[in-house]
Design a protein around this motif. Structure first.
Motif, PDB file in Angstrom:
ATOM      1  N   GLY A  72      13.042   9.970   8.115  1.00  0.00           N
ATOM      2  CA  GLY A  72      12.524   9.655   9.431  1.00  0.00           C
ATOM      3  C   GLY A  72      11.918   8.281   9.509  1.00  0.00           C
ATOM      4  O   GLY A  72      11.856   7.537   8.529  1.00  0.00           O
ATOM      5  N   SER A  73      11.446   7.972  10.707  1.00  0.00           N
ATOM      6  CA  SER A  73      10.852   6.671  10.964  1.00  0.00           C
ATOM      7  C   SER A  73       9.671   6.842  11.911  1.00  0.00           C
ATOM      8  O   SER A  73       9.728   7.630  12.855  1.00  0.00           O
ATOM      9  N   LEU A  74       8.624   6.097  11.650  1.00  0.00           N
ATOM     10  CA  LEU A  74       7.397   6.116  12.436  1.00  0.00           C
ATOM     11  C   LEU A  74       7.312   4.813  13.217  1.00  0.00           C
ATOM     12  O   LEU A  74       7.424   3.730  12.645  1.00  0.00           O
ATOM     13  N   GLN A  75       7.135   4.911  14.534  1.00  0.00           N
ATOM     14  CA  GLN A  75       6.997   3.730  15.383  1.00  0.00           C
ATOM     15  C   GLN A  75       5.587   3.716  15.939  1.00  0.00           C
ATOM     16  O   GLN A  75       5.226   4.570  16.734  1.00  0.00           O
ATOM     17  N   LYS A  76       4.793   2.769  15.523  1.00  0.00           N
ATOM     18  CA  LYS A  76       3.427   2.657  16.020  1.00  0.00           C
ATOM     19  C   LYS A  76       3.429   1.868  17.316  1.00  0.00           C
ATOM     20  O   LYS A  76       4.302   1.060  17.563  1.00  0.00           O
ATOM     21  N   SER A  77       2.418   2.094  18.142  1.00  0.00           N
ATOM     22  CA  SER A  77       2.330   1.355  19.402  1.00  0.00           C
ATOM     23  C   SER A  77       2.057  -0.113  19.107  1.00  0.00           C
ATOM     24  O   SER A  77       1.503  -0.450  18.060  1.00  0.00           O
ATOM     25  N   PRO A  78       2.417  -1.003  20.019  1.00  0.00           N
ATOM     26  CA  PRO A  78       2.237  -2.443  19.785  1.00  0.00           C
ATOM     27  C   PRO A  78       0.800  -2.856  19.472  1.00  0.00           C
ATOM     28  O   PRO A  78       0.579  -3.745  18.675  1.00  0.00           O
ATOM     29  N   ASN A  79      -0.187  -2.186  20.061  1.00  0.00           N
ATOM     30  CA  ASN A  79      -1.561  -2.607  19.813  1.00  0.00           C
ATOM     31  C   ASN A  79      -2.240  -1.794  18.707  1.00  0.00           C
ATOM     32  O   ASN A  79      -3.414  -1.968  18.461  1.00  0.00           O
ATOM     33  N   GLN A  80      -1.508  -0.883  18.072  1.00  0.00           N
ATOM     34  CA  GLN A  80      -2.005  -0.066  16.970  1.00  0.00           C
ATOM     35  C   GLN A  80      -3.145   0.870  17.376  1.00  0.00           C
ATOM     36  O   GLN A  80      -3.786   1.448  16.527  1.00  0.00           O
ATOM     37  N   LYS A  81      -3.422   1.023  18.681  1.00  0.00           N
ATOM     38  CA  LYS A  81      -4.507   1.894  19.116  1.00  0.00           C
ATOM     39  C   LYS A  81      -4.003   3.236  19.635  1.00  0.00           C
ATOM     40  O   LYS A  81      -4.743   4.200  19.683  1.00  0.00           O
ATOM     41  N   GLY A  82      -2.746   3.281  20.059  1.00  0.00           N
ATOM     42  CA  GLY A  82      -2.187   4.523  20.594  1.00  0.00           C
ATOM     43  C   GLY A  82      -1.674   5.420  19.480  1.00  0.00           C
ATOM     44  O   GLY A  82      -1.625   5.054  18.311  1.00  0.00           O
ATOM     45  N   GLN A  83      -1.290   6.610  19.849  1.00  0.00           N
ATOM     46  CA  GLN A  83      -0.733   7.535  18.882  1.00  0.00           C
ATOM     47  C   GLN A  83       0.696   7.114  18.546  1.00  0.00           C
ATOM     48  O   GLN A  83       1.447   6.700  19.419  1.00  0.00           O
ATOM     49  N   PRO A  84       1.090   7.221  17.289  1.00  0.00           N
ATOM     50  CA  PRO A  84       2.440   6.819  16.904  1.00  0.00           C
ATOM     51  C   PRO A  84       3.483   7.836  17.364  1.00  0.00           C
ATOM     52  O   PRO A  84       3.178   8.985  17.629  1.00  0.00           O
ATOM     53  N   THR A  85       4.698   7.367  17.466  1.00  0.00           N
ATOM     54  CA  THR A  85       5.839   8.204  17.779  1.00  0.00           C
ATOM     55  C   THR A  85       6.722   8.231  16.545  1.00  0.00           C
ATOM     56  O   THR A  85       6.879   7.219  15.877  1.00  0.00           O
ATOM     57  N   PHE A  86       7.295   9.388  16.236  1.00  0.00           N
ATOM     58  CA  PHE A  86       8.162   9.452  15.080  1.00  0.00           C
ATOM     59  C   PHE A  86       9.356  10.337  15.368  1.00  0.00           C
ATOM     60  O   PHE A  86       9.344  11.158  16.275  1.00  0.00           O
ATOM     61  N   GLY A  87      10.403  10.135  14.608  1.00  0.00           N
ATOM     62  CA  GLY A  87      11.602  10.957  14.707  1.00  0.00           C
ATOM     63  C   GLY A  87      12.151  11.174  13.315  1.00  0.00           C
ATOM     64  O   GLY A  87      11.872  10.398  12.394  1.00  0.00           O
ATOM     65  N   PHE A  88      12.924  12.241  13.157  1.00  0.00           N
ATOM     66  CA  PHE A  88      13.508  12.500  11.849  1.00  0.00           C
ATOM     67  C   PHE A  88      14.827  13.245  12.009  1.00  0.00           C
ATOM     68  O   PHE A  88      15.089  13.855  13.038  1.00  0.00           O
ATOM     69  N   THR A  89      15.650  13.149  10.988  1.00  0.00           N
ATOM     70  CA  THR A  89      16.907  13.902  10.939  1.00  0.00           C
ATOM     71  C   THR A  89      16.905  14.728   9.664  1.00  0.00           C
ATOM     72  O   THR A  89      16.320  14.334   8.659  1.00  0.00           O
ATOM     73  N   VAL A  90      17.588  15.852   9.728  1.00  0.00           N
ATOM     74  CA  VAL A  90      17.691  16.753   8.583  1.00  0.00           C
ATOM     75  C   VAL A  90      19.147  16.837   8.176  1.00  0.00           C
ATOM     76  O   VAL A  90      20.024  17.024   9.017  1.00  0.00           O
ATOM     77  N   ASN A  91      19.430  16.706   6.888  1.00  0.00           N
ATOM     78  CA  ASN A  91      20.770  16.876   6.338  1.00  0.00           C
ATOM     79  C   ASN A  91      20.837  18.300   5.797  1.00  0.00           C
ATOM     80  O   ASN A  91      20.449  18.557   4.661  1.00  0.00           O
ATOM     81  N   TRP A  92      21.318  19.227   6.639  1.00  0.00           N
ATOM     82  CA  TRP A  92      21.320  20.639   6.262  1.00  0.00           C
ATOM     83  C   TRP A  92      22.150  20.859   4.995  1.00  0.00           C
ATOM     84  O   TRP A  92      23.292  20.452   4.904  1.00  0.00           O
ATOM     85  N   SER A  93      21.565  21.511   4.025  1.00  0.00           N
ATOM     86  CA  SER A  93      22.201  21.740   2.716  1.00  0.00           C
ATOM     87  C   SER A  93      23.008  23.032   2.661  1.00  0.00           C
ATOM     88  O   SER A  93      23.649  23.302   1.677  1.00  0.00           O
ATOM     89  N   PHE A  94      22.985  23.825   3.720  1.00  0.00           N
ATOM     90  CA  PHE A  94      23.614  25.144   3.622  1.00  0.00           C
ATOM     91  C   PHE A  94      24.652  25.431   4.702  1.00  0.00           C
ATOM     92  O   PHE A  94      25.234  26.497   4.733  1.00  0.00           O
ATOM     93  N   SER A  95      24.895  24.492   5.613  1.00  0.00           N
ATOM     94  CA  SER A  95      25.864  24.778   6.674  1.00  0.00           C
ATOM     95  C   SER A  95      27.012  23.803   6.660  1.00  0.00           C
ATOM     96  O   SER A  95      26.985  22.824   5.977  1.00  0.00           O
TER      97      SER A  95
END
Length: 95
Positions: A72-95
């Motif tokens: 995944g990746s974490l995107q912090k706000s430009p002024n570093q005062k807001g809450q960060p946004t993040f996203g992630f992907t999963v590589n399913w090992s069983f399907s």
């Protein structure tokens, strides 16, 4: 005075809120959702990139459910005062 009470309460909260210390958001650790699936994030580097594992409690397959890697990746706000946004992907090992 009755109509001024809500205004004064809001004003007090707004003026007092700036003195509260901002809590730093840390993604590392174990996260569990309402369905019982869990995600473990081991570390977040200086660029906001992280890795970990995901174990789902929900599946539409008859295969054995296995722990799967995630990135995944974490995107912090430009002024570093807001809450960060993040996203992630999963590589399913069983399907």
């Amino acid at each position: 005075m009755v109509q001024a009470t809500p205004f004064l309460l809001v004003l007090f909260l707004a003026l007092g809120a700036h003195s509260l210390s901002a809590k730093k958001c840390s993604l590392t650790g174990r996260w569990v959702n309402d369905l019982g699936s869990n995600m473990t994030i081991t570390a977040v580097n200086a660029n906001g990139v992280f890795a970990g594992s995901y174990h789902t409690a929900v599946s539409a397959t008859s295969n054995e459910i296995k722990v799967s890697p995630l990135q995944g990746s974490l995107q912090k706000s430009p002024n570093q005062k807001g809450q960060p946004t993040f996203g992630f992907t999963v590589n399913w090992s069983f399907s």
